[in-house]
Design a protein around this motif. Structure first.
Motif, PDB file in Angstrom:
ATOM      1  N   GLY A  34       0.827  -1.199   0.000  1.00 20.84           N
ATOM      2  CA  GLY A  34       0.000   0.000   0.000  1.00 20.84           C
ATOM      3  C   GLY A  34       0.859   1.246   0.000  1.00 20.84           C
ATOM      4  N   VAL A  35       0.204   2.377   0.103  1.00 19.11           N
ATOM      5  CA  VAL A  35       0.876   3.666   0.026  1.00 19.11           C
ATOM      6  C   VAL A  35       1.876   3.849   1.169  1.00 19.11           C
ATOM      7  CG1 VAL A  35       0.523   6.163   0.080  1.00 19.11           C
ATOM      8  CG2 VAL A  35      -1.045   4.730  -1.208  1.00 19.11           C
ATOM      9  N   ARG A  36       1.480   3.523   2.387  1.00 22.37           N
ATOM     10  CA  ARG A  36       2.373   3.737   3.537  1.00 22.37           C
ATOM     11  C   ARG A  36       3.630   2.887   3.420  1.00 22.37           C
ATOM     12  NH1 ARG A  36       4.980   6.699   6.770  1.00 22.37           N
ATOM     13  NH2 ARG A  36       5.248   5.916   8.869  1.00 22.37           N
ATOM     14  N   ARG A  37       3.469   1.631   3.036  1.00 23.04           N
ATOM     15  CA  ARG A  37       4.632   0.742   2.868  1.00 23.04           C
ATOM     16  C   ARG A  37       5.564   1.271   1.787  1.00 23.04           C
ATOM     17  NH1 ARG A  37       5.592  -4.590   0.032  1.00 23.04           N
ATOM     18  NH2 ARG A  37       7.209  -5.544   1.279  1.00 23.04           N
ATOM     19  N   THR A  38       4.992   1.716   0.678  1.00 28.97           N
ATOM     20  CA  THR A  38       5.782   2.283  -0.413  1.00 28.97           C
ATOM     21  C   THR A  38       6.544   3.520   0.051  1.00 28.97           C
ATOM     22  OG1 THR A  38       4.187   1.443  -2.024  1.00 28.97           O
ATOM     23  CG2 THR A  38       5.657   3.201  -2.764  1.00 28.97           C
ATOM     24  N   GLU A  39       5.887   4.362   0.852  1.00 32.03           N
ATOM     25  CA  GLU A  39       6.543   5.565   1.372  1.00 32.03           C
ATOM     26  C   GLU A  39       7.717   5.213   2.271  1.00 32.03           C
ATOM     27  OE1 GLU A  39       3.437   7.679   3.339  1.00 32.03           O
ATOM     28  OE2 GLU A  39       2.657   8.552   1.489  1.00 32.03           O
ATOM     29  N   LEU A  40       7.543   4.211   3.124  1.00 30.93           N
ATOM     30  CA  LEU A  40       8.630   3.796   4.019  1.00 30.93           C
ATOM     31  C   LEU A  40       9.827   3.271   3.219  1.00 30.93           C
ATOM     32  CD1 LEU A  40       6.603   1.985   6.819  1.00 30.93           C
ATOM     33  CD2 LEU A  40       7.829   4.152   7.022  1.00 30.93           C
ATOM     34  N   LEU A  41       9.569   2.458   2.210  1.00 25.05           N
ATOM     35  CA  LEU A  41      10.657   1.918   1.398  1.00 25.05           C
ATOM     36  C   LEU A  41      11.345   3.011   0.580  1.00 25.05           C
ATOM     37  CD1 LEU A  41       8.986  -1.412   0.245  1.00 25.05           C
ATOM     38  CD2 LEU A  41      10.798  -1.110   1.954  1.00 25.05           C
ATOM     39  N   ARG A  42      10.574   3.970   0.089  1.00 27.31           N
ATOM     40  CA  ARG A  42      11.152   5.096  -0.656  1.00 27.31           C
ATOM     41  C   ARG A  42      12.056   5.928   0.258  1.00 27.31           C
ATOM     42  NH1 ARG A  42       6.706   8.043  -2.660  1.00 27.31           N
ATOM     43  NH2 ARG A  42       6.646   6.535  -4.335  1.00 27.31           N
ATOM     44  N   LYS A  43      11.593   6.174   1.466  1.00 24.87           N
ATOM     45  CA  LYS A  43      12.390   6.944   2.432  1.00 24.87           C
ATOM     46  C   LYS A  43      13.684   6.197   2.767  1.00 24.87           C
ATOM     47  CE  LYS A  43      12.848  10.257   5.517  1.00 24.87           C
ATOM     48  NZ  LYS A  43      12.988  11.650   5.187  1.00 24.87           N
ATOM     49  N   ALA A  44      13.619   4.879   2.908  1.00 19.75           N
ATOM     50  CA  ALA A  44      14.819   4.080   3.183  1.00 19.75           C
ATOM     51  C   ALA A  44      15.813   4.199   2.032  1.00 19.75           C
ATOM     52  CB  ALA A  44      14.447   2.625   3.421  1.00 19.75           C
ATOM     53  N   ARG A  45      15.334   4.160   0.796  1.00 22.23           N
ATOM     54  CA  ARG A  45      16.226   4.314  -0.359  1.00 22.23           C
ATOM     55  C   ARG A  45      16.833   5.714  -0.398  1.00 22.23           C
ATOM     56  NH1 ARG A  45      12.104   1.320  -2.820  1.00 22.23           N
ATOM     57  NH2 ARG A  45      11.185   3.201  -3.703  1.00 22.23           N
ATOM     58  N   GLN A  46      16.044   6.725  -0.068  1.00 24.54           N
ATOM     59  CA  GLN A  46      16.560   8.094  -0.036  1.00 24.54           C
ATOM     60  C   GLN A  46      17.662   8.227   1.009  1.00 24.54           C
ATOM     61  OE1 GLN A  46      12.968  10.315   0.685  1.00 24.54           O
ATOM     62  NE2 GLN A  46      12.589  10.647  -1.490  1.00 24.54           N
ATOM     63  N   ILE A  47      17.486   7.583   2.136  1.00 22.58           N
ATOM     64  CA  ILE A  47      18.500   7.630   3.187  1.00 22.58           C
ATOM     65  C   ILE A  47      19.772   6.923   2.721  1.00 22.58           C
ATOM     66  CG2 ILE A  47      19.053   6.773   5.494  1.00 22.58           C
ATOM     67  CD1 ILE A  47      16.138   7.430   6.255  1.00 22.58           C
ATOM     68  N   ASP A  48      19.620   5.808   2.011  1.00 21.43           N
ATOM     69  CA  ASP A  48      20.795   5.116   1.456  1.00 21.43           C
ATOM     70  C   ASP A  48      21.569   6.033   0.511  1.00 21.43           C
ATOM     71  OD1 ASP A  48      20.242   2.770   2.829  1.00 21.43           O
ATOM     72  OD2 ASP A  48      19.169   1.858   1.128  1.00 21.43           O
ATOM     73  N   VAL A  49      20.851   6.737  -0.345  1.00 23.61           N
ATOM     74  CA  VAL A  49      21.489   7.656  -1.282  1.00 23.61           C
ATOM     75  C   VAL A  49      22.165   8.803  -0.530  1.00 23.61           C
ATOM     76  CG1 VAL A  49      21.045   9.311  -3.143  1.00 23.61           C
ATOM     77  CG2 VAL A  49      19.996   7.057  -3.218  1.00 23.61           C
ATOM     78  N   ALA A  50      21.509   9.313   0.507  1.00 29.75           N
ATOM     79  CA  ALA A  50      22.110  10.383   1.305  1.00 29.75           C
ATOM     80  C   ALA A  50      23.425   9.920   1.922  1.00 29.75           C
ATOM     81  CB  ALA A  50      21.146  10.834   2.399  1.00 29.75           C
ATOM     82  N   GLY A  51      23.477   8.684   2.379  1.00 33.86           N
ATOM     83  CA  GLY A  51      24.722   8.137   2.924  1.00 33.86           C
ATOM     84  C   GLY A  51      25.809   8.044   1.875  1.00 33.86           C
ATOM     85  N   ASP A  52      25.433   7.604   0.673  1.00 32.54           N
ATOM     86  CA  ASP A  52      26.407   7.518  -0.420  1.00 32.54           C
ATOM     87  C   ASP A  52      26.945   8.898  -0.794  1.00 32.54           C
ATOM     88  OD1 ASP A  52      26.038   4.785  -0.513  1.00 32.54           O
ATOM     89  OD2 ASP A  52      24.660   4.855  -2.235  1.00 32.54           O
TER      90      ASP A  52
END
Length: 66
Positions: A34-52
């Motif tokens: 659903g939308v909330r799960r997708t948002e959480l996974l998107r935020k996790a990917r954004q954080i990974d990119v921020a770390g890189d």
């Protein structure tokens, strides 16, 4: 509040980012699609990119613009 600040400062920025991404993925794992799960996974990917990006910006080989 001061005790919490010293705890935050004892770990590196990269470590805190990685922990947050892990926490978001764990939250998403327990949710139905659903939308909330997708948002959480998107935020996790954004954080990974921020770390890189942070690793790249703080690398010793990075030269300032001339």
């Amino acid at each position: 509040m001061p005790a919490q600040r010293s705890l935050e400062q004892s770990s590196t920025f990269e470590y805190r980012l990685a922990q947050e991404a892990i926490n978001l993925r764990l939250q998403a794992r327990g949710m139905p699609a659903g939308v909330r799960r997708t948002e959480l996974l998107r935020k996790a990917r954004q954080i990974d990119v921020a770390g890189d990006i942070n690793k790249w910006l703080t690398s010793p080989g990075l030269q300032p613009p001339s």
